[in-house]
Scaffold this active site. Structure first.
Site, PDB file in Angstrom:
ATOM      1  N   HIS A  81      23.157 -18.826 -23.347  1.00  0.00           N
ATOM      2  CA  HIS A  81      22.700 -18.530 -21.984  1.00  0.00           C
ATOM      3  C   HIS A  81      23.225 -17.156 -21.572  1.00  0.00           C
ATOM      4  CE1 HIS A  81      21.075 -19.263 -18.083  1.00  0.00           C
ATOM      5  NE2 HIS A  81      22.247 -19.249 -17.487  1.00  0.00           N
ATOM      6  N   HIS A 108      18.398 -11.088 -16.818  1.00  0.00           N
ATOM      7  CA  HIS A 108      18.260 -12.530 -16.594  1.00  0.00           C
ATOM      8  C   HIS A 108      16.968 -12.816 -15.832  1.00  0.00           C
ATOM      9  CE1 HIS A 108      19.002 -16.622 -16.070  1.00  0.00           C
ATOM     10  NE2 HIS A 108      20.152 -16.609 -15.421  1.00  0.00           N
ATOM     11  N   PHE A 139      22.179 -22.913 -11.833  1.00  0.00           N
ATOM     12  CA  PHE A 139      22.918 -23.256 -10.623  1.00  0.00           C
ATOM     13  C   PHE A 139      22.778 -24.752 -10.338  1.00  0.00           C
ATOM     14  CE2 PHE A 139      23.086 -19.008  -8.037  1.00  0.00           C
ATOM     15  CZ  PHE A 139      24.095 -18.570  -8.867  1.00  0.00           C
ATOM     16  N   GLU A 183      30.612 -21.160 -21.133  1.00  0.00           N
ATOM     17  CA  GLU A 183      29.742 -21.405 -22.284  1.00  0.00           C
ATOM     18  C   GLU A 183      30.509 -21.276 -23.594  1.00  0.00           C
ATOM     19  OE1 GLU A 183      25.352 -20.278 -24.054  1.00  0.00           O
ATOM     20  OE2 GLU A 183      26.230 -18.955 -22.551  1.00  0.00           O
ATOM     21  N   CYS A 218      17.975 -21.792 -13.467  1.00  0.00           N
ATOM     22  CA  CYS A 218      17.840 -20.928 -14.642  1.00  0.00           C
ATOM     23  C   CYS A 218      17.567 -21.689 -15.936  1.00  0.00           C
ATOM     24  CB  CYS A 218      19.089 -20.070 -14.793  1.00  0.00           C
ATOM     25  SG  CYS A 218      19.405 -19.047 -13.342  1.00  0.00           S
ATOM     26  N   LYS A 260      19.770 -11.485 -23.282  1.00  0.00           N
ATOM     27  CA  LYS A 260      19.953 -11.016 -21.899  1.00  0.00           C
ATOM     28  C   LYS A 260      20.669  -9.673 -21.840  1.00  0.00           C
ATOM     29  CE  LYS A 260      19.933 -15.431 -19.356  1.00  0.00           C
ATOM     30  NZ  LYS A 260      19.992 -16.429 -20.430  1.00  0.00           N
TER      31      LYS A 260
END
Length: 416
Positions: A306, A343, A401, A317, A168, A338
């Site tokens: 994010h 996403h 990831f 985060e 991502c 988002k």
């Protein structure tokens, strides 16, 4: 050290088939999330996503190439053409590209997490169910590098054409790597960004099995809710974003419109877990990006996080931001695209970079929607309605990831 500026933007998102339409709907606080229409989802735990609406690849590429290429390449090609035209590098009509100046020293760096997964799934279905042969174009059209290579063919660029895949954070890493190549004098400009077409059963079933996706099927528009106490996972989306990055003097000399300066890039690995995030690794990337930009924590005005809307991700985060900015955190405004776009995986960081640049240029912060009950573990200075504010320094976070982190720092452009 050479300076890098943004002179063109192209995007296709669940909220619009251009950066202009996407921005207008973001400012309105609209959601692009709805029920999946591409295929039957009755056997899946997640039945919602951010689909592109009314996108026509034939507006940008030939019908023959549409059949040969995976949709993730369609999206990348369209946004690259939009960005090139926005930057005044080409004029484009009826699939004919007319370059306004030589692109021999232009690079193409495009990121994607899943590449041609949709095309692979369709090819397997045809082969196993319909007994149809595989296409000779299946392998080249599904490789992650083909988005960059195809854009290079379209625009006749002679610099590097590179595919990046870091989950991502792919789009953000592509932009960061491209900016370093410009700073080092390897190229004069770059088309950099990310693209993703993951709306297929393989992706949605796989992410659902990992527990990552929201199952708020009864309220699609409310399902993506970063930092909210009731969040239950991310909403998967498709789309793409491409930026034209350009060496500052090169841009100024040709009289280009400049959105913002890209002044810093940091990347790190959590070295922790395949899927669980780690705030320490994320904080390292943020600190590296600030150092690269020669910016102190006290100078940052805005963060585009994010913010996937997962339980572990949003908390990690938030911890990373507080670890880096300390007491300054309460004064830095934070908002998540988002919440409206979902996403877009490898495209997310690129689209969010574009939106961050526009936020600086326009002095207007897009909101985080669906933040009705803020999680006390995610205590940041959240913006929940469109807000006017002069922003000198902004940060955009992307985490993937495997603990792959990428952070970009943007600055209000000042030629001095």
């Amino acid at each position: 050290m050479k300076r890098v500026v943004i002179t063109g933007i192209g995007a296709v998102t669940p909220l619009g088939n251009s950066i202009e339409s996407s921005w207008k709907n973001l400012i309105k606080g609209l959601s692009g999330i709805d029920f999946i229409t591409r295929f039957d989802t009755s056997d899946l735990p997640c039945r919602i996503a951010g689909e592109l609406k009314g996108f026509s690849p034939e507006d940008y590429i030939s019908k023959k190439d549409i059949l040969r290429l995976d949709p993730f390449i369609h999206y990348a090609a369209a946004t690259a053409i939009m960005a090139a035209e926005d930057a005044g590098l080409i004029s484009f009509q009826s699939s004919i590209v007319d370059s306004q100046l030589s692109l021999d020293r232009a690079g193409i760096i495009i990121g994607s997490s899943r590449g041609g997964l949709t095309g692979i799934e369709k090819a397997l279905e045809r082969y196993l169910i319909e007994n149809r042969p595989f296409s000779a174009y299946l392998m080249p059209s599904s490789t992650i590098n083909m988005a960059a290579s195809y854009i290079s063919i379209l625009l006749k660029t002679r610099g590097p054409a590179i595919g990046i895949s870091t989950a991502c954070s792919s789009g953000a890493n592509a932009i960061g790597i491209a900016s370093k190549m410009i700073r080092n004098g390897e190229i004069d400009l770059a088309f950099a960004g990310g693209t993703e077409a993951p709306l297929c059963k393989l992706a949605i079933g796989g992410y659902s099995a990992s527990g990552a996706l929201s199952e708020m099927n009864h309220k699609p528009a409310e399902a993506s809710r970063p930092f909210d106490r009731d969040r239950d996972g991310f909403v998967i989306s498709e789309g793409a974003g491409t930026l034209v990055l350009e060496e500052m003097e090169h841009a100024v000399k040709r009289g280009a419109n400049i959105y913002a300066e890209l002044s810093g890039y940091g990347t790190s690995s959590d070295a922790f877990h395949l899927t669980r995030p780690d705030s320490e690794g994320e904080a390292i990337a943020i600190e590296m990006a600030l150092k690269d930009a020669n910016v102190s924590a006290d100078e940052v005005d805005y963060i585009n996080p994010h913010a996937t809307s997962t339980i572990l991700g949003d908390k990690a985060e938030s911890d990373a931001v507080r670890n880096v900015f300390g007491d300054r955190t309460q004064y830095i405004q934070v908002s998540s695209c988002k919440s409206m776009l979902g996403h877009m995986l490898g495209a997310a960081g690129a689209v969010e970079a574009a939106i961050t640049a526009l936020t600086i240029k326009k002095g207007l912060i897009t909101p985080t929607i669906n933040l009705e009950n803020p999680d006390p573990d995610c205590g940041l200075n959240h913006v929940t309605s469109s807000t006017s504010k002069k922003i000198n320094i902004a940060v955009s976070n992307s985490f993937g990831f495997g603990g792959v982190n990428a952070v970009l720092v943007f600055r209000l452009f000042d030629p001095s």
